[in-house]
Design a protein around this motif. Structure first.
Motif, PDB file in Angstrom:
ATOM      1  N   LYS A   1       5.643   5.771  -5.657  1.00 24.08           N
ATOM      2  CA  LYS A   1       5.520   5.594  -7.105  1.00 24.08           C
ATOM      3  C   LYS A   1       6.806   5.997  -7.816  1.00 24.08           C
ATOM      4  O   LYS A   1       7.398   7.038  -7.532  1.00 24.08           O
ATOM      5  CB  LYS A   1       4.341   6.413  -7.630  1.00 24.08           C
ATOM      6  CG  LYS A   1       2.984   5.897  -7.139  1.00 24.08           C
ATOM      7  CD  LYS A   1       1.839   6.740  -7.674  1.00 24.08           C
ATOM      8  CE  LYS A   1       0.497   6.209  -7.179  1.00 24.08           C
ATOM      9  NZ  LYS A   1      -0.638   7.027  -7.648  1.00 24.08           N
TER      10      LYS A   1
ATOM     11  N   GLN B   1      10.419   5.050  -0.262  1.00 31.41           N
ATOM     12  CA  GLN B   1       9.187   4.275  -0.350  1.00 31.41           C
ATOM     13  C   GLN B   1       9.161   3.305  -1.529  1.00 31.41           C
ATOM     14  O   GLN B   1       8.320   2.415  -1.571  1.00 31.41           O
ATOM     15  CB  GLN B   1       7.985   5.225  -0.472  1.00 31.41           C
ATOM     16  CG  GLN B   1       7.887   6.274   0.619  1.00 31.41           C
ATOM     17  CD  GLN B   1       7.286   5.739   1.902  1.00 31.41           C
ATOM     18  OE1 GLN B   1       7.074   4.540   2.017  1.00 31.41           O
ATOM     19  NE2 GLN B   1       6.997   6.611   2.844  1.00 31.41           N
TER      20      GLN B   1
ATOM     21  N   GLU C   1       2.491   1.779  -3.408  1.00 26.79           N
ATOM     22  CA  GLU C   1       1.558   2.234  -4.435  1.00 26.79           C
ATOM     23  C   GLU C   1       1.127   3.682  -4.217  1.00 26.79           C
ATOM     24  O   GLU C   1       0.944   4.434  -5.178  1.00 26.79           O
ATOM     25  CB  GLU C   1       0.331   1.321  -4.462  1.00 26.79           C
ATOM     26  CG  GLU C   1       0.636  -0.085  -4.968  1.00 26.79           C
ATOM     27  CD  GLU C   1      -0.564  -1.012  -4.854  1.00 26.79           C
ATOM     28  OE1 GLU C   1      -1.543  -0.623  -4.153  1.00 26.79           O
ATOM     29  OE2 GLU C   1      -0.527  -2.114  -5.425  1.00 26.79           O
ATOM     30  N   GLU C   2       0.972   4.087  -2.949  1.00 23.12           N
ATOM     31  CA  GLU C   2       0.455   5.417  -2.662  1.00 23.12           C
ATOM     32  C   GLU C   2       1.547   6.476  -2.557  1.00 23.12           C
ATOM     33  O   GLU C   2       1.341   7.633  -2.948  1.00 23.12           O
ATOM     34  CB  GLU C   2      -0.350   5.402  -1.353  1.00 23.12           C
ATOM     35  CG  GLU C   2      -1.633   4.571  -1.444  1.00 23.12           C
ATOM     36  CD  GLU C   2      -2.414   4.565  -0.146  1.00 23.12           C
ATOM     37  OE1 GLU C   2      -1.943   5.211   0.833  1.00 23.12           O
ATOM     38  OE2 GLU C   2      -3.479   3.928  -0.098  1.00 23.12           O
ATOM     39  N   ARG C   3       2.717   6.105  -2.025  1.00 18.30           N
ATOM     40  CA  ARG C   3       3.744   7.113  -1.759  1.00 18.30           C
ATOM     41  C   ARG C   3       5.060   6.851  -2.474  1.00 18.30           C
ATOM     42  O   ARG C   3       5.894   7.754  -2.575  1.00 18.30           O
ATOM     43  CB  ARG C   3       4.035   7.183  -0.247  1.00 18.30           C
ATOM     44  CG  ARG C   3       2.824   7.401   0.623  1.00 18.30           C
ATOM     45  CD  ARG C   3       3.250   7.428   2.081  1.00 18.30           C
ATOM     46  NE  ARG C   3       2.134   7.235   2.976  1.00 18.30           N
ATOM     47  CZ  ARG C   3       2.258   7.071   4.293  1.00 18.30           C
ATOM     48  NH1 ARG C   3       3.466   7.077   4.830  1.00 18.30           N
ATOM     49  NH2 ARG C   3       1.201   6.885   5.054  1.00 18.30           N
TER      50      ARG C   3
ATOM     51  N   ARG D   1       0.833  -1.206   0.000  1.00 18.81           N
ATOM     52  CA  ARG D   1       0.000   0.000   0.000  1.00 18.81           C
ATOM     53  C   ARG D   1       0.872   1.263   0.000  1.00 18.81           C
ATOM     54  O   ARG D   1       0.605   2.204  -0.755  1.00 18.81           O
ATOM     55  CB  ARG D   1      -0.908  -0.010   1.222  1.00 18.81           C
ATOM     56  CG  ARG D   1      -1.779   1.221   1.359  1.00 18.81           C
ATOM     57  CD  ARG D   1      -2.653   1.138   2.591  1.00 18.81           C
ATOM     58  NE  ARG D   1      -3.326   2.384   2.846  1.00 18.81           N
ATOM     59  CZ  ARG D   1      -4.080   2.641   3.906  1.00 18.81           C
ATOM     60  NH1 ARG D   1      -4.256   1.674   4.826  1.00 18.81           N
ATOM     61  NH2 ARG D   1      -4.658   3.798   4.084  1.00 18.81           N
TER      62      ARG D   1
END
Length: 336
Positions: free
Chosen positions: A201, A211, A197-199, A194
């Motif tokens: 990229k 990340q 994917e969210e932070r 998660r």
């Protein structure tokens, strides 16, 4: 300056930055107590109230531009008599609000720190300052794996040290509870996915050294997984700070020499890279360009020199090799 000249290792620089944050937090809390006490005609010391540092602050691993992850808690047994018209709970929350204001308010000279208090029970919707009993109840019944991970790196950084010790002692068994290793690994993999994917990229132009896949968070989560698995029976791995915990896990022979070297080398390299990137940009950035021609200045700050292979290409190649090894190790350990 010592860090810039590479005359001290990266962990020592992080400890120095963390000590500076501790001093600032103590000063801000003291001023908040004095101002709030004067406003409500109460003494300048609010006993029973403590600030707990978690995450990078708790592990003494701050870098340039790091947020301060903190919790405000109070011991009911040590709390002061509140001013007329307020409960202890309300009074300590006013002190917490004022403390954060001192740290975050923008002035002509800038501001001290960004502050994150969302790790408290109830997250951003919960009261800033909460009782030790509230923390115990929450972590005994509702805490999720990622919250237990965060509290591995926790320590009292300001305020009532006795209340801080009570917090640490009462929560240790809840952090290092009996656990199903397969379930724990699944929880950590899901949270890591998660976050990535969210932070974290990445694209054809940039890596994210924190990340992104194989970045610093892979190392941190892997170390925390091993601590949660082994920490209930072996208290010597209950060590705040990723680097210190990594060394403790190897000393207890819970990491092979090969895996330890991969993680240690990558962690030290990426932390130094992160600090150099932030120095150069004066921003809290983790984006590393994939264009070696744009890495010339950064690579020289990292100690690379040009020869038959440009310094920027050397840096990029080393990072790509380390991230590949770290992600492979992460997948192997957390997938059993």
């Amino acid at each position: 300056m010592a860090d810039l000249l590479s005359t001290i290792p990266s962990p020592a620089a992080s400890r120095a930055l963390s000590r500076l944050a501790d001093v600032c937090l103590r000063a801000a809390l003291r001023l908040a107590m004095e101002e709030t006490g004067k406003r409500y005609h109460v003494g300048p010391v609010a006993s029973g109230l403590a600030i707990i540092g978690v995450g990078k602050l708790g592990g003494r691993e701050l870098t340039y531009g790091s947020d301060l992850d903190i919790l405000f808690l109070f011991s009911e047994d040590r709390a002061i008599a509140p001013p007329t018209g307020l409960t202890v709970f309300e009074y300590y929350n006013k002190i917490a609000e004022k403390t954060i204001s001192y740290l975050t308010t923008m002035t002509r000279e800038g501001f001290l720190y960004r502050v994150d208090t969302r790790l408290r029970p109830g997250g951003s919707k919960g009261p800033l300052a909460q009782s030790l009993t509230a923390f115990r109840n929450y972590y005994a019944t509702q805490a999720r794996t990622w919250e237990r991970q965060a509290l591995i790196n926790s320590r009292c950084v300001a305020g009532d040290r006795t209340a801080g010790r009570e917090f640490s002692h009462s929560l240790l068994d809840m952090i290092y509870q009996e656990t199903n290793e397969t379930v724990l690994a699944g929880d950590i993999r899901a949270m890591r996915k998660r976050m990535e994917e969210e932070r974290g990229k990445e694209d054809s132009a940039h890596y994210n050294i924190k990340q992104g896949a194989g970045g610093l968070v892979d190392i941190e989560f892997l170390v925390q997984f091993l601590q949660l698995v082994h920490g209930r029976k072996d208290r010597r791995v209950r060590m705040p700070g990723t680097y210190n915990a990594l060394c403790a896990l190897r000393k207890r022979k819970l990491l092979s020499p090969e895996d330890y070297q991969i993680m240690k080398k990558a962690f030290l390299f990426m932390r130094q890279l992160e600090s150099r990137m932030r120095m150069a940009s004066n921003q809290s950035t983790n984006d590393l360009t994939r264009d070696p021609e744009k890495l010339t200045s950064l690579s020289r700050r990292m100690g690379y020199v040009d020869d038959s292979v440009p310094a920027g290409q050397k840096l990029l190649s080393d990072y790509e090799q380390m991230r590949k090894e770290v992600r492979s190790l992460f997948d192997r350990v957390l997938r059993g």
